[in-house]
Scaffold this active site. Structure first.
Site, PDB file in Angstrom:
ATOM      1  N   SER A 164      63.207  25.074 121.968  1.00 51.02           N
ATOM      2  CA  SER A 164      62.147  24.965 122.973  1.00 51.02           C
ATOM      3  C   SER A 164      61.604  23.536 122.910  1.00 51.02           C
ATOM      4  CB  SER A 164      61.043  25.991 122.694  1.00 51.02           C
ATOM      5  OG  SER A 164      61.527  27.302 122.860  1.00 51.02           O
ATOM      6  N   GLY A 166      60.643  21.288 125.109  1.00 48.20           N
ATOM      7  CA  GLY A 166      59.451  20.930 125.859  1.00 48.20           C
ATOM      8  C   GLY A 166      58.177  21.327 125.143  1.00 48.20           C
ATOM      9  N   ASP A 167      58.205  22.475 124.460  1.00 42.31           N
ATOM     10  CA  ASP A 167      57.045  22.908 123.686  1.00 42.31           C
ATOM     11  C   ASP A 167      56.762  21.946 122.538  1.00 42.31           C
ATOM     12  OD1 ASP A 167      56.016  25.399 124.790  1.00 42.31           O
ATOM     13  OD2 ASP A 167      57.957  26.247 124.290  1.00 42.31           O
ATOM     14  N   SER A 168      57.805  21.582 121.806  1.00 40.37           N
ATOM     15  CA  SER A 168      57.616  20.687 120.672  1.00 40.37           C
ATOM     16  C   SER A 168      57.114  19.323 121.118  1.00 40.37           C
ATOM     17  CB  SER A 168      58.927  20.533 119.895  1.00 40.37           C
ATOM     18  OG  SER A 168      59.348  21.779 119.374  1.00 40.37           O
ATOM     19  N   GLY A 171      53.491  19.663 121.985  1.00 34.18           N
ATOM     20  CA  GLY A 171      52.693  19.755 120.767  1.00 34.18           C
ATOM     21  C   GLY A 171      52.499  18.399 120.121  1.00 34.18           C
TER      22      GLY A 171
END
Length: 397
Positions: A164, A166-168, A171
């Site tokens: 994932s 894009g999430d990392s 963040g």
């Protein structure tokens, strides 16, 4: 305890991007208090490969956090949340935009209560704009930002990186923004809102694609295992059918590769003597290097390149990564306490490395929602066991 020792962070929301920012803060020593709804714990608790019914995503992702339960939909729960936020330096939330405002926890309320508060808001598209209220996942963010389009091979469906990503990225962007806002607070005495979007975080790593299009109309295309006009920098198959990455696009490094190949004349060949000419003749150069590389087993090929100071490396699986001497020498893998796993669980240590105040893994992600209820509510709000039991019975904590 790390460079952020003494900072308190309240973490709201679930899944990856916001909690990942919280984890990075916790890695550096911040006291991160993660709030989960009593009846709806973070779904990340159930992510990752299973062994004996036990998943390991949570073990690493929620490490160093104190986990409490609190129902923010309940007025009394919100009042308790406000008391926690009153003494915090940072609030990280990853709800859909407008959720905090509906609960009476908008920044206007929070900043009045705690003027120094840094509110980090992580969402799919950001807090403003026509898509702000839409739900967003990393998969869509990577696609919409253009990141997915440049991945893969020409003429094929753009594949997803098996993470994932894009999430990392979001963040990390939120984490960076939080640190910058805390520095700014030293000058101004006030906090502010950090608005991090999955789409924009994905876009932030697209190098020169935007100015290239703006000035020339060029739309960067997927290029498989290489970057167009950056040569040589590609995967080459060894005699034992392993992939080896050789990168020698800089003029001096290319000269050393030519020496390693026993073809020093290539360095001055008009087809390959500059970065531009190598880009013009990329396919031909790749064919020459591929033919040469195929003569050697992977280990011998990498040693030959290394002996000539050419940038080279194998394409490792995680099994090979965890045996790599470079990573082992730097202590990259550390144990996480996890009672449910029956012993320690390996994970990547807090990064980057610090000479004086390194981050550390103090404990793995607590398995039971509300593990730290008694500790946190007594320490920060003065709630005794009897009242806590009452709050639990009523579904508030």
């Amino acid at each position: 305890m790390g460079p952020l020792e003494g900072f308190r962070v309240i973490e709201l929301g679930t899944l990856i991007a916001g909690p990942y920012a919280g984890r990075l803060l916790a890695d550096m020593g911040a006291d991160v208090i993660k709030i989960e709804a009593p009846d709806r714990p973070d779904p990340l608790r159930e992510w990752g490969q299973a062994s004996g019914g036990h998943q390991f995503f949570w073990t690493v992702h929620a490490r160093n956090k104190r986990c409490v339960t609190l129902d923010l939909r309940n007025p009394e729960g919100r009042e308790l949340a406000l008391e926690l936020i009153k003494g915090a330096d940072v609030l990280v939330e990853s709800f859909r935009p407008g959720t905090l405002e509906r609960w009476g926890l908008g920044y206007d309320v929070l900043s009045e209560l705690n003027p120094g508060l840094v509110l980090a808001r992580v969402s799919g598209y950001g807090q403003t704009g026509p898509r702000a209220s839409q739900p967003g996942y990393a998969s869509v963010a990577e696609a919409m930002s253009g990141l997915r389009y440049v991945n893969g091979y020409p003429g094929q469906a753009p594949p997803r990186i098996a993470l994932s990503l894009g999430d990392s990225l979001a963040g990390m962007v939120a984490y960076q923004g939080i640190l910058a806002a805390l520095l700014a607070r030293q000058r101004t005495g006030r906090g502010q809102v950090v608005d991090a979007a999955l789409t924009e975080a994905s876009m932030s790593v697209l190098e020169s694609t935007v100015p290239d299009y703006d000035q020339t109309g060029h739309v960067r295309q997927p290029s498989g295992t290489r970057l167009d006009r950056v040569a040589p920098s590609n995967l080459y198959r060894s005699r034992d059918d392993l992939w080896v990455l050789i990168a020698a696009n800089q003029d001096t490094v290319f000269g050393r590769l030519c020496e390693a190949m026993g073809m020093p004349e290539l360095a001055t060949d008009p087809r390959f003597d500059t970065h531009t000419t190598r880009g013009d003749n990329q396919d031909e150069l790749d064919d020459i290097i591929a033919t040469w590389a195929r003569q050697f087993p992977a280990d011998a090929l990498m040693k030959l390149c290394s002996d000539h100071d050419v940038v080279v490396g194998g394409v490792n699986t995680v099994a090979e990564v965890m045996k790599e001497p470079q990573f082992l020498a730097r202590g990259l893998f550390v144990d996480h306490d996890d009672d449910n796993a029956g012993g320690p669980v390996k994970g990547v240590r807090p990064l980057p490395l610090f000479s004086d105040t390194p981050g550390e893994v103090r404990w793995g992600g607590p398995r039971r929602p509300g593990t730290h209820n008694a500790e946190v509510y007594a320490e920060l709000l003065g709630i005794d066991e009897q009242r806590l039991a009452e709050l639990v019975d009523r579904g508030i904590a």
